[in-house]
Motif scaffolding. Sequence first.
Motif, short mmCIF file in Angstrom:
data_model
loop_
_atom_site.label_atom_id
_atom_site.label_comp_id
_atom_site.label_asym_id
_atom_site.label_seq_id
_atom_site.Cartn_x
_atom_site.Cartn_y
_atom_site.Cartn_z
N ALA A 93 -2.59 3.74 -1.33
CA ALA A 93 -3.80 3.36 -0.59
C ALA A 93 -3.55 3.55 0.89
O ALA A 93 -2.42 3.66 1.34
CB ALA A 93 -4.14 1.92 -0.90
N ASP A 94 -4.65 3.59 1.62
CA ASP A 94 -4.55 3.72 3.07
C ASP A 94 -4.31 2.33 3.64
O ASP A 94 -5.20 1.47 3.62
CB ASP A 94 -5.86 4.33 3.60
CG ASP A 94 -5.80 4.56 5.09
OD1 ASP A 94 -4.99 3.91 5.77
OD2 ASP A 94 -6.57 5.41 5.58
N CYS B 191 0.83 -1.22 0.00
CA CYS B 191 0.00 0.00 0.00
C CYS B 191 0.86 1.26 0.00
O CYS B 191 0.46 2.29 -0.56
CB CYS B 191 -0.92 0.02 1.22
SG CYS B 191 -2.32 -1.09 1.02
N ASP C 297 -10.02 -3.93 5.88
CA ASP C 297 -10.97 -4.53 4.94
C ASP C 297 -10.66 -6.00 4.71
O ASP C 297 -11.56 -6.87 4.70
CB ASP C 297 -10.91 -3.79 3.60
CG ASP C 297 -11.54 -2.40 3.67
OD1 ASP C 297 -12.26 -2.14 4.67
OD2 ASP C 297 -11.29 -1.58 2.78
N LEU C 298 -9.37 -6.29 4.54
CA LEU C 298 -8.97 -7.69 4.26
C LEU C 298 -9.22 -8.58 5.47
O LEU C 298 -9.69 -9.71 5.35
CB LEU C 298 -7.49 -7.73 3.85
CG LEU C 298 -7.19 -7.17 2.45
CD1 LEU C 298 -5.70 -7.02 2.23
CD2 LEU C 298 -7.79 -8.07 1.37
N ALA D 171 -11.45 -8.10 7.67
CA ALA D 171 -12.90 -8.31 7.75
C ALA D 171 -13.35 -9.40 6.77
O ALA D 171 -14.20 -10.24 7.09
CB ALA D 171 -13.61 -7.00 7.45
N GLU E 70 -6.63 0.99 6.30
CA GLU E 70 -7.96 0.69 5.77
C GLU E 70 -7.97 -0.63 5.02
O GLU E 70 -8.86 -1.48 5.20
CB GLU E 70 -8.39 1.83 4.83
CG GLU E 70 -9.78 1.62 4.26
CD GLU E 70 -10.13 2.68 3.22
OE1 GLU E 70 -9.20 3.26 2.62
OE2 GLU E 70 -11.31 2.92 3.00
N VAL E 71 -6.93 -0.80 4.18
CA VAL E 71 -6.86 -2.03 3.38
C VAL E 71 -6.72 -3.23 4.30
O VAL E 71 -7.40 -4.26 4.12
CB VAL E 71 -5.67 -1.95 2.39
CG1 VAL E 71 -5.44 -3.28 1.70
CG2 VAL E 71 -5.91 -0.85 1.38
#
Lengths: 118, 876
Positions: free
Chosen positions: B29-30, B24, B37-38, B40, B33-34
Motif C-alpha cells: 500500500a501507499d 504498508c 487517510d487514517l 483524516a 496515503e494510508v
Amino acid sequence: MAPPADSPDPLENWTVQVRKGVLDLCVLNLLSVGERHGYDLVKQLADLPGFGVTEGTLYPLLSRLRVQGLVKTRLEESPAGPARKYYTLTPAGRKAAALMDTHLAELLAACRALRRPD
Amino acid sequence: MNTNWTDSARETLDRYLAAHRAACAATGADADEVAADLRARVEEELAKAGLSLVNQTDVERVLARLGPPPVTPATIRPLPSLEMGWFGKATLVFLGILVPAAALLLELVTHIWSEVFFDPIPTWFHVLAIALVPAANAYALFAWKKGGSARLRRAAWLNAITFGVTSFYAVCFLPVVPYAAVAILAFGLGLLPLSPLASIFAALKLWHLLRLRAGHEGVMLPGIATGWVAAVALLIAVEIPGALTIWAVYRIHDGTTQQMASAVRVLRVIGSEDRLLAGSYSEVWRSGEGRRRLLEALLGASTTENYQLAYYRVTGRAYNSVPAPRRSGALNTMRGRGDTDEWIWDDSLGAARVGQRLKALYLVESRLDGHVDGDAALGYLEWTLVFRNDHQFQQREARAVVQLPPGAVVSRLTLWIDGEEREAAFGGGGEVRAAYQQVAVRQRRDPVLVTHHGPDQVLVQCFPIQPGGGQMKVRLGISVPLVTDRPDAARLLLPRIVEQNFTPLAELKHAVWIESWQPLAAVGLNARDEPAPGGAHALRAGVAHAGFNSPGLGVTVQRAPGAGAVRAVFPRIAEGVFTQEFHPRPAATGTLAIVLDGSAGLAPTAAALAALLEKLPAGQSPPVLVAGDEVEAAPEGNPQATAAWLRARTFRGGHDSGAALAKAFDHVLSRGGGAILWLHGAQPVTWLGREALEQDFARRPGQVKVLAFPAVDGPNALRDALADKPDLVPVARLGSLGDDIARVLRERRGGDPVAVRALLPAGAAGPTGAKELNADFGGHLARLWAADEVTRLRDTGPANRAGAVALAVRAQLVTPVSGAVVLETKQQYDAAGLQPVDPATTPSVPVVPEPATVALIAGAVALVAAFLRRRTRVAP
C-alpha cells in the motif's frame, strides 16, 4: 494431545487467514455496486458476519488496491470535517473481482467435493 | 472550532501512523496515503466529539476503534505505480527522441564523424536503423500512456530492436566516448557518439515502463532478446561483405598460393566489387577510415595496390577502366559532396603510368586531321585533344595510353601555351621524363610529355590543368604506314585511347577529317567521300567516344594497280635515298601454340577461336592453353572437341597469363621453336612467373615469337614487361576478333605483301619504277625508316643505344628510346639540355586549296607562262 497453552487457536488462525484472503474480494464486490467512501465500506463490512474489519485494516487494503490499479479515488469536500475520499472500481478491478469470484467458487466446490463419497 | 492537541496526543497518533507506515511497506500500500487517510479519520472522529483540547486518552480511544495495522500475507505483491513525474517524461523525450534524432540530422548535414572517425551511415539501411530509434522510443511512450494489447506488443518489439541498434552503435563509438564527452561542447561533435548511450538508457527505461503497463493490463510481452539479437545481427550482417573483402584481399597478397586461390574464390562469390574499387582509391577509404582500421586490425591490412590486384582478380578488369567510385553513393550526393570538391591524392602524378581515374577531369574536344597517299601506302595524322579540369581547387594531370596505328610513330608534339603553339623537344626517354617532372611536378608549369609505352603505344601526359575549368590543348602528329591487306586499297587505322585517367564528356564527338588525292571510303565511320577542290577527296565524320574506341575504325584509300615501290630524299634525317617496297611475307616455320587469357571478357574471343579451329582438318589444330586459376590445356587432336571445350568454358575473374605463356614457351621450344599466339585482355598486374618468363626470352632469343593479340583493350603489365624483347610481336587489330585471328593464322602461311623500308646511298637508283614522293610523304617515309632503324639499333645491344637515341632525336620521333616534351621557357629547355624543334621542320597536314585559291594560283601560273612566252618571242 492438547496444544501448548501459548500457541494460537488453530481455528482462529485459519479464520483470520480466510478473512484476509477474501477481504479484497469483499471490497471489490461492494464497490461493484457503486462508489463509496472508506468509512462507508467499513460499516458495510463490519455488518458482515465473521469479519470484524477495522479501518486500520481497510485503509491499507484500499491503498494497495489503488496502487494495483483495481480502484480509483476522488476527493470530495465535507462540511463536517476533512475532505472525504471516494472509491470506485476500475475496469481492471471489475475484471479482477470477476476472476476472484470464479476462483473462490471453484475452490469451495473443490473443497466440498472432497466430503462427498465417490 | 479550533482544537488543540497535547504533545502526548500527537506523539500517540504519530506512533500509530508510523506503525501503519511500516506495515504498508510489506503490503504494497501507499504508506503516505494510508497515513493521510487514517489521520483524516482520527481528526474527523475527534471533531465529531467536539473537544477543544485533545489529549492522549482521546486519541487512544479513537485509535482503538480504528484497529491495529494489518498483517498482509507476504505472497501478495503489489503492482508498482504507473505514474511518472514530468521530469522523468521530459528526460525520456530528450534522451530517447530528441538526442538520437538530432544526432542523425547533424551527421546527415555535416558528415562530421564520417570524416574524422567512422561513417555511421554509409548506406540508407543505416540511416533507417538510426531513424528507427527516436521513432520507436516515441511509440513506446505512446503505448505506455495509452496501453492496449497490440500496441504494447508492437512497442515492445520496436523497443527491443531499438535496444539492439543503440547497443551496436554504442560499442562502435566506445573508443571515442571519453573524447566525445569533452567535444560535445564544440559544435555538438560529441552528440553522435554519446547518443547511443543516451538512447540505451531511454530504451531500457521504456522497456520497464512497457512491462509495467502490460502487468497492469495482463498482457504478455515478447522478450527483449529476440529483437536485440535480430537488430545486432542485421547490422553486423551488413558489415560482413566488407569484412570478408578485407580478409580476402589480405589473403590474396599475403597468403600461400592455396590461400590466395581460396580468397579469390571467396571474393568472387560474396565480395563486394564496390568495396574493392573503393579500396583501390586511397582517398575513398578515408570516409570510412575508422571502420576499415578496426576491421584491418582484426583481419589484416592491405594497400591500395593490393586492392587493385584483387579488383582485377575478381572482375577481370583494370580498376581504372571504370569511373572512380563515389565515396558513399547517394548519401554523399545528398550531403552535397560532388566530384568537383573531393580532394584526391594523385599517386601517379608525373609517373610512367596512367593510374587512377581522376574525377572532374574531362576530355572535352578531339579532332583528327590527316592525309593519306594510297599509292605510297603512307599517311600522316594530327590528333588534337583538349582536356578540362572542373575541380574546384586541385590541379590535375591528364594521362592516356594511345594505341597508334600498326607501325606508326609519333613525329610531332605541340602544346598551346597562352594561345600560342609550342613545339616539343625530342630527347632520350629518361631525359625528357626528368625534364617533365622537374617542370611539371616540381615547378607546376605547363609541359606535356609523350613517351613510348609499349608496342605501337605511347603515354601522353600533361600537367597542370588548372582547376575551375582550366584547359590544356595538345596535338600529336603521327606518321603512319597504311595497312596493305588488299591489292586495290590501303587502310588507315585511327589511333584510339586504350587507358586513361580522365572521363570523356558524354557528348564528346571525335571530329575526323581525312583527305587524299585518291578516293576514300569509311570503315566503321558514318561518313562518305566528299569531293574536295582541285580533285582531292575528303572524308568527315563525328564519332561518339564509345564507338571511337572500337578497333578497326578508319578509312581505306584507293591504290593504283601496280602501285608499289616509292623513293624519297630527306637529308634532314639522313643523306641518301629512302625507299619502300613490298615483299611477300616469308612463311613462318615451327610450331604454333595458342595461349588464351581465361579472364572475364574473353569469352567472345574463345568463341571466335573455336569457330576457326573447328574448320581445321583433324590433326592440324594447334595446342590451346587457357590461363585460368590454373593453366588448362584444351583437348588436342580433334578440332571439334577443342572448339566445344572452349565454348563450354567459363571465363570469370582476372588471371595472369605468365604461367600459361611459360608452359607454351616450353612446348614450342621442345619442338624446335615457333610462335605463340597470345590472345590477351587487360592484365594490369602480374603475380605468376613473370621473371621466369623474361628469363626464357632472354636466354633463348629468336626461337619463340609471341604474337600479342589484344582481344580486349587495356593495360597489360605482362605485355609491357616483354615489350623490349624483340620476340614480342604486337598484332594489329584491324577488325572483328574472328577476322583478325584468321588473319594472323593466314599470315603464318606467308605471301602477303610486307613493306620494307631502306636507306640507299645517295645517287642509288632504288627499286625499278619507284615513284618519287613529295617532301611531305617523303618525310614520313624517312621517319618510318628511322623508327625501324632505332628499333633495330636498340635490339642489337646497348652499344648502339646512343646511336639509336641520336637518330630518334634527329628524326624527331617518340620511340622505345626517345620521347618528346614541351616546356614553357628557354631556360627550362636549357636546364634540361634539350632543344625544341624548329617549327619549320615539323610535319603537318597540308590544306587542300579552296576553289578561289586554286583559281588564283592558276591565274598566276598562266600569267608567268604568258610572260615567259612573250620574252621568248621578243628575244632575238
